[in-house]
Design a protein around this motif. Structure first.
Motif, short mmCIF file in Angstrom:
data_model
loop_
_atom_site.label_atom_id
_atom_site.label_comp_id
_atom_site.label_asym_id
_atom_site.label_seq_id
_atom_site.Cartn_x
_atom_site.Cartn_y
_atom_site.Cartn_z
N TYR A 31 2.44 2.44 6.85
CA TYR A 31 3.24 3.07 8.48
C TYR A 31 1.50 3.12 9.23
CZ TYR A 31 3.02 6.86 5.60
OH TYR A 31 2.71 7.94 4.29
N VAL A 32 0.41 3.87 8.24
CA VAL A 32 -0.52 4.17 9.14
C VAL A 32 -1.29 2.90 9.00
CG1 VAL A 32 -2.66 5.65 8.53
CG2 VAL A 32 -0.46 6.56 7.59
N TRP A 33 -1.52 1.83 8.01
CA TRP A 33 -2.49 0.97 7.55
C TRP A 33 -1.90 0.09 8.67
CZ3 TRP A 33 -7.71 1.30 7.29
CH2 TRP A 33 -7.77 2.71 7.68
N ASP B 234 0.95 -0.80 0.35
CA ASP B 234 0.37 -0.02 -0.22
C ASP B 234 0.84 1.09 -0.14
OD1 ASP B 234 -2.92 0.39 0.40
OD2 ASP B 234 -2.42 2.26 1.91
N ASP C 125 0.73 3.83 2.15
CA ASP C 125 0.95 4.41 3.02
C ASP C 125 0.50 2.66 3.93
OD1 ASP C 125 -1.56 3.85 3.05
OD2 ASP C 125 -2.27 5.81 3.62
#
Length: 131
Positions: free
Chosen positions: A26-28, A22, A24
């Motif tokens: 580091y967010v999910w 993905d 991002d």
């Protein structure tokens, strides 16, 4: 509840693993892993109502952001006529990714809310039995 939480824990770990490709992760990855850990603990009959409320609060704020984001849910509904977002795994358009993320947050909120309800109910039953 044990089976429910074990299934959710497993699914959220899989969802977290799928985030590595993905834009991002580091967010999910932390978002999914937070709920996976809480589900694992709930399966072991260890409930943490304050942590459920914290997750619900953070995820709700993020979901509201996803609704009104430039490529968010409103954009998907109004400009793209709620076109199918589950047709392929690859999100070719930004509104597909944002809308999927919104619905992922709703699933997480629902699971945390269920565990919160069970935790409060168990605590209430424990208090009644203890009196």
């Amino acid at each position: 509840m044990k089976v429910f939480n074990l299934i959710c824990c497993f699914l959220f770990i899989v969802f977290a693993a799928l985030q590595y490709n993905d834009p991002d992760p580091y967010v999910w990855v932390p978002i999914y892993m937070y709920t996976a850990v809480l589900c694992w603990l709930a399966a072991k009959k260890r409930y943490y109502p304050k942590l459920y409320l914290y997750g619900i609060g953070v995820y709700t704020l993020y979901a509201v952001y996803k609704v009104f984001d430039a490529n968010g849910l409103v954009d998907w509904i109004k400009l793209h006529h709620a076109e199918n977002i589950a047709g392929t795994m690859k999100a070719e358009q930004p509104w597909i990714e944002e809308s999927r993320e919104f619905f992922g947050l709703l699933i997480l909120i629902a699971v945390l809310a269920i565990n919160y309800y069970v935790a409060v109910k168990k605590r209430s039953e424990k208090n009644v039995m203890g009196q």
